[in-house]
Design a protein around this motif. Structure first.
Motif, PDB file in Angstrom:
ATOM      1  N   LEU A  26       0.755  -1.074   0.014  1.00 51.64           N
ATOM      2  CA  LEU A  26       0.125   0.124   0.036  1.00 51.64           C
ATOM      3  C   LEU A  26       0.788   1.262  -0.067  1.00 51.64           C
ATOM      4  O   LEU A  26       0.350   2.309  -0.693  1.00 51.64           O
ATOM      5  CB  LEU A  26      -1.049  -0.054   1.131  1.00 51.64           C
ATOM      6  CG  LEU A  26      -1.896   1.257   1.272  1.00 51.64           C
ATOM      7  CD1 LEU A  26      -2.659   1.336  -0.054  1.00 51.64           C
ATOM      8  CD2 LEU A  26      -2.701   1.051   2.360  1.00 51.64           C
ATOM      9  N   PRO A  27       2.019   1.265   0.869  1.00 58.29           N
ATOM     10  CA  PRO A  27       2.649   2.506   0.720  1.00 58.29           C
ATOM     11  C   PRO A  27       3.242   2.798  -0.434  1.00 58.29           C
ATOM     12  O   PRO A  27       3.359   3.942  -1.285  1.00 58.29           O
ATOM     13  CB  PRO A  27       3.653   2.232   1.730  1.00 58.29           C
ATOM     14  CG  PRO A  27       3.376   1.465   2.870  1.00 58.29           C
ATOM     15  CD  PRO A  27       2.475   0.398   1.819  1.00 58.29           C
ATOM     16  N   THR A  28       3.774   1.865  -1.201  1.00 59.35           N
ATOM     17  CA  THR A  28       4.439   1.906  -2.448  1.00 59.35           C
ATOM     18  C   THR A  28       3.244   2.460  -3.651  1.00 59.35           C
ATOM     19  O   THR A  28       3.438   3.199  -4.424  1.00 59.35           O
ATOM     20  CB  THR A  28       5.213   0.594  -3.055  1.00 59.35           C
ATOM     21  OG1 THR A  28       5.997   0.278  -2.280  1.00 59.35           O
ATOM     22  CG2 THR A  28       5.601   0.593  -4.516  1.00 59.35           C
ATOM     23  N   ILE A  29       2.091   1.829  -3.654  1.00 61.41           N
ATOM     24  CA  ILE A  29       0.837   2.312  -4.540  1.00 61.41           C
ATOM     25  C   ILE A  29       0.745   3.594  -4.493  1.00 61.41           C
ATOM     26  O   ILE A  29       0.486   4.259  -5.203  1.00 61.41           O
ATOM     27  CB  ILE A  29      -0.236   1.201  -3.992  1.00 61.41           C
ATOM     28  CG1 ILE A  29      -0.120  -0.241  -4.587  1.00 61.41           C
ATOM     29  CG2 ILE A  29      -1.460   1.717  -4.909  1.00 61.41           C
ATOM     30  CD1 ILE A  29      -1.044  -1.333  -4.025  1.00 61.41           C
ATOM     31  N   LEU A  30       0.716   3.906  -3.065  1.00 63.10           N
ATOM     32  CA  LEU A  30       0.077   5.362  -2.801  1.00 63.10           C
ATOM     33  C   LEU A  30       1.242   6.432  -3.559  1.00 63.10           C
ATOM     34  O   LEU A  30       1.218   7.391  -4.038  1.00 63.10           O
ATOM     35  CB  LEU A  30       0.031   5.706  -1.223  1.00 63.10           C
ATOM     36  CG  LEU A  30      -1.239   4.993  -0.831  1.00 63.10           C
ATOM     37  CD1 LEU A  30      -1.057   5.405   0.844  1.00 63.10           C
ATOM     38  CD2 LEU A  30      -2.395   5.852  -1.358  1.00 63.10           C
ATOM     39  N   SER A  31       2.486   5.834  -3.476  1.00 65.03           N
ATOM     40  CA  SER A  31       3.772   6.610  -3.672  1.00 65.03           C
ATOM     41  C   SER A  31       3.742   6.722  -5.238  1.00 65.03           C
ATOM     42  O   SER A  31       3.812   7.821  -6.053  1.00 65.03           O
ATOM     43  CB  SER A  31       4.958   6.027  -3.330  1.00 65.03           C
ATOM     44  OG  SER A  31       6.216   6.681  -3.823  1.00 65.03           O
ATOM     45  N   ASP A  32       3.173   5.516  -6.001  1.00 63.09           N
ATOM     46  CA  ASP A  32       3.078   5.610  -7.331  1.00 63.09           C
ATOM     47  C   ASP A  32       2.138   6.259  -7.863  1.00 63.09           C
ATOM     48  O   ASP A  32       1.950   6.834  -9.031  1.00 63.09           O
ATOM     49  CB  ASP A  32       3.075   3.992  -7.916  1.00 63.09           C
ATOM     50  CG  ASP A  32       4.493   3.219  -7.659  1.00 63.09           C
ATOM     51  OD1 ASP A  32       5.460   3.832  -7.206  1.00 63.09           O
ATOM     52  OD2 ASP A  32       4.342   1.884  -7.555  1.00 63.09           O
ATOM     53  N   SER A  33       1.143   6.693  -7.003  1.00 62.78           N
ATOM     54  CA  SER A  33       0.113   7.344  -7.505  1.00 62.78           C
ATOM     55  C   SER A  33       0.287   9.020  -7.511  1.00 62.78           C
ATOM     56  O   SER A  33      -1.023   9.782  -7.530  1.00 62.78           O
ATOM     57  CB  SER A  33      -1.235   6.969  -6.642  1.00 62.78           C
ATOM     58  OG  SER A  33      -1.609   5.777  -6.704  1.00 62.78           O
ATOM     59  N   GLY A  34       1.329   9.292  -6.992  1.00 66.89           N
ATOM     60  CA  GLY A  34       1.628  10.641  -7.071  1.00 66.89           C
ATOM     61  C   GLY A  34       1.752  11.326  -5.403  1.00 66.89           C
ATOM     62  O   GLY A  34       1.920  12.418  -5.385  1.00 66.89           O
ATOM     63  N   VAL A  35       1.628  10.511  -4.522  1.00 61.22           N
ATOM     64  CA  VAL A  35       1.510  10.987  -3.078  1.00 61.22           C
ATOM     65  C   VAL A  35       2.992  11.086  -2.709  1.00 61.22           C
ATOM     66  O   VAL A  35       3.822   9.984  -2.571  1.00 61.22           O
ATOM     67  CB  VAL A  35       0.773  10.441  -2.110  1.00 61.22           C
ATOM     68  CG1 VAL A  35       0.880  10.743  -0.645  1.00 61.22           C
ATOM     69  CG2 VAL A  35      -0.607   9.859  -2.333  1.00 61.22           C
ATOM     70  N   GLU A  36       3.572  12.275  -2.524  1.00 62.25           N
ATOM     71  CA  GLU A  36       5.281  12.493  -2.374  1.00 62.25           C
ATOM     72  C   GLU A  36       5.462  12.199  -0.888  1.00 62.25           C
ATOM     73  O   GLU A  36       6.601  11.738  -0.486  1.00 62.25           O
ATOM     74  CB  GLU A  36       5.619  13.618  -3.097  1.00 62.25           C
ATOM     75  CG  GLU A  36       5.398  13.556  -4.607  1.00 62.25           C
ATOM     76  CD  GLU A  36       6.069  14.811  -5.067  1.00 62.25           C
ATOM     77  OE1 GLU A  36       6.562  15.731  -4.528  1.00 62.25           O
ATOM     78  OE2 GLU A  36       6.088  14.981  -6.384  1.00 62.25           O
ATOM     79  N   SER A  37       4.901  12.657  -0.041  1.00 63.09           N
ATOM     80  CA  SER A  37       5.380  13.098   1.410  1.00 63.09           C
ATOM     81  C   SER A  37       5.003  11.634   2.181  1.00 63.09           C
ATOM     82  O   SER A  37       4.157  11.088   2.164  1.00 63.09           O
ATOM     83  CB  SER A  37       4.533  14.121   2.217  1.00 63.09           C
ATOM     84  OG  SER A  37       4.576  13.916   3.561  1.00 63.09           O
ATOM     85  N   THR A  38       6.156  11.133   3.015  1.00 63.80           N
ATOM     86  CA  THR A  38       6.124   9.880   3.677  1.00 63.80           C
ATOM     87  C   THR A  38       4.980  10.244   4.585  1.00 63.80           C
ATOM     88  O   THR A  38       4.261   9.220   4.994  1.00 63.80           O
ATOM     89  CB  THR A  38       7.419   9.681   4.211  1.00 63.80           C
ATOM     90  OG1 THR A  38       8.535   9.522   3.169  1.00 63.80           O
ATOM     91  CG2 THR A  38       7.310   8.414   4.839  1.00 63.80           C
ATOM     92  N   MET A  39       4.961  11.242   5.197  1.00 63.45           N
ATOM     93  CA  MET A  39       3.954  11.386   6.469  1.00 63.45           C
ATOM     94  C   MET A  39       2.639  11.330   5.910  1.00 63.45           C
ATOM     95  O   MET A  39       1.525  10.769   6.424  1.00 63.45           O
ATOM     96  CB  MET A  39       4.060  12.880   6.999  1.00 63.45           C
ATOM     97  CG  MET A  39       3.362  12.994   8.445  1.00 63.45           C
ATOM     98  SD  MET A  39       4.062  11.804   9.745  1.00 63.45           S
ATOM     99  CE  MET A  39       2.542  11.197  10.569  1.00 63.45           C
ATOM    100  N   THR A  40       2.372  12.216   4.552  1.00 65.89           N
ATOM    101  CA  THR A  40       1.022  12.008   4.001  1.00 65.89           C
ATOM    102  C   THR A  40       0.562  10.381   3.402  1.00 65.89           C
ATOM    103  O   THR A  40      -0.411   9.958   3.773  1.00 65.89           O
ATOM    104  CB  THR A  40       0.896  12.730   2.812  1.00 65.89           C
ATOM    105  OG1 THR A  40       1.231  14.314   3.118  1.00 65.89           O
ATOM    106  CG2 THR A  40      -0.523  12.806   2.035  1.00 65.89           C
ATOM    107  N   ILE A  41       1.600   9.825   3.106  1.00 61.58           N
ATOM    108  CA  ILE A  41       1.322   8.286   2.718  1.00 61.58           C
ATOM    109  C   ILE A  41       0.775   7.407   3.963  1.00 61.58           C
ATOM    110  O   ILE A  41       0.268   6.562   3.971  1.00 61.58           O
ATOM    111  CB  ILE A  41       2.733   7.740   2.094  1.00 61.58           C
ATOM    112  CG1 ILE A  41       2.958   8.253   0.829  1.00 61.58           C
ATOM    113  CG2 ILE A  41       2.624   6.041   2.062  1.00 61.58           C
ATOM    114  CD1 ILE A  41       4.046   7.800   0.076  1.00 61.58           C
TER     115      ILE A  41
END
Length: 432
Positions: free
Chosen positions: A270-285
């Motif tokens: 899930l963290p990788t999926i969110l990152s790949d979807s354009g969410v850049e901030s680790t805290m936001t992820i």
């Protein structure tokens, strides 16, 4: 007059009975499992920094995430059979000490080999904890009351994911570079220590059975013993050798394999999926990743209580699993629309965890004696192979295709097939 008196006495007995089980539920091992489940969650966040620091590929990460379950599976049945001989307290304390120390030792990972070895050892040392506690719950609750306390214990999974995401993200960002250590080093260290400390608490407060519980009165102990004896399933299996020949047990195992495969791939990726979807901030992820597990907590409580109230298990597990597959399909086709994809993943995650919570009431009611000790561990062992295969497969497919789309469709198939398998497996007597 006599009828009214009899009803009043029955009501008083029910009230006293409920009070006994509420008292027992307060002693469940929820907090311990929260820290056990953190080692499933934190690896997904560590990947955001660790992959670049030590140079591991997507496929290697998927293998490392899943190899935990290989170690778990190999040692799970022996662990539960030993638990039946030496007691729950000694077994759980041993497991918690070793997994806490090994989880903290993940900060020493420096290459592919050390990553894979420590992940494998983490599975070896944690082997038997979840099925051990599921077996332990059957010592305290009759089958008719088992779904709700099992779900309470299982809530640790989504709770650790909901809390662990933001906490892991905060540790990785706030402590990155402190004392020369990367953020992911601090995350592993700080999230492993509580399990070691909690092992000492378990050693002091845990009773192996109701008969040994100093906090239960003699009448309360006798009530629990009568309820469990009355709930005995005459059609169920008593010996482990019977389990090994029972096709129903293997049917449950296969369904659980498919359900777990769908669940754990989401946890790890899930963290990788969110990152790949354009969410850049680790805290936001971290904050976004908490949302599906908040929904899962609600689903587990509602489904398990409804299952206990209606006395039905099979469809309360099967229908949510199938629903999880449908919404995962929606997520697979909307990865470019973050809000819609996150909503679909949240519903899918909630339904799969709800199915998981009710599922364990079925084998716990069907098996007893040494059949329960070995059978529950056998089902969990075969099922957790899904936790090994699906993350590794998702990593391979992502590296091969460059996207998460194909991997998510594989999860769809696993969840749908798992739900259909649960619906088709009719156990005798108390599964319905």
């Amino acid at each position: 007059m006599d009828h009214t008196t009899s009803v009043d006495q029955g009501d008083r007995r029910d009230v006293r009975q409920d009070a006994v089980y509420r008292k027992i539920s307060k002693r469940l091992l929820l907090i311990c499992y929260v820290f056990a489940a953190l080692d499933r969650v934190n690896i997904g966040f560590a990947k955001l920094q660790m992959s670049e620091d030590i140079g591991i590929s997507e496929a290697t990460y998927g293998l490392g995430a899943g190899i935990f379950f290989l170690g778990y599976v190999l040692f799970e049945v022996p662990s539960n059979l030993i638990l039946a001989r030496i007691g729950t307290r000694k077994t759980l304390v041993r497991i918690m000490l070793l997994w806490g120390l090994t989880s903290s030792a993940m900060l020493f990972v420096h290459d592919t080999t050390s990553f894979l070895v420590l992940r494998f050892l983490l599975g070896v040392f944690e082997a038997g904890f979840a099925p051990g506690v599921i077996l332990y719950l059957s010592f305290w609750y009759p089958p008719a009351r088992l779904a709700a306390p099992t779900a309470l214990f299982m809530l640790a999974g989504p709770i650790s994911s909901m809390i662990g995401g933001p906490v892991s993200a905060w540790i990785m960002t706030a402590l990155d570079g402190a004392w020369g250590l990367a953020g992911w080093h601090w995350m592993f260290l700080l999230e492993g220590i509580p399990s070691v400390l909690l092992a000492l608490v378990v050693w002091r407060v845990l009773a192996n059975s109701p008969a040994q519980a100093s906090w239960l009165g003699a009448e309360e102990k006798a009530r629990v013993a009568r309820d469990i004896a009355a709930g005995h399933n005459p059609h169920g299996k008593q010996q482990f050798r019977e389990v090994l020949r029972d096709p129903r047990v293997y049917g449950l195992s296969l369904s659980y394999f498919l359900l777990i495969g769908g669940m754990y791939a989401v946890i790890f990726w899930l963290p990788t999926i969110l990152s790949d979807s354009g969410v850049e901030s680790t805290m936001t992820i971290g904050l976004y990743s908490a949302l599906p597990y908040a929904a899962a907590i609600i689903a587990m409580i509602v489904l398990s209580r409804r299952s206990d109230r209606l006395g039905e298990r099979r469809l309360h597990s099967a229908v949510p699993a199938i629903t999880a597959g449908v919404f995962m399909a929606v997520a697979a086709f909307t990865t470019d629309q973050l809000a819609l994809a996150m909503t679909a993943i949240a519903v899918s995650t909630a339904c799969s965890w709800g199915s998981y919570a009710v599922f364990w009431s079925m084998p716990s009611a069907y098996l007893s004696g040494t059949a329960a000790a070995g059978g529950i561990a056998l089902i969990n062992s075969i099922g957790l192979l899904g936790g090994f295969i699906s993350p590794a497969l998702l990593g391979y497919l992502k590296e091969s295709t460059g996207s998460n789309h194909t991997g998510l469709l594989v999860l769809v198939g696993m969840l749908l097939a798992g739900g259909i398998g649960i619906a088709a497996n009719r156990l005798p007597a108390r599964d319905r």
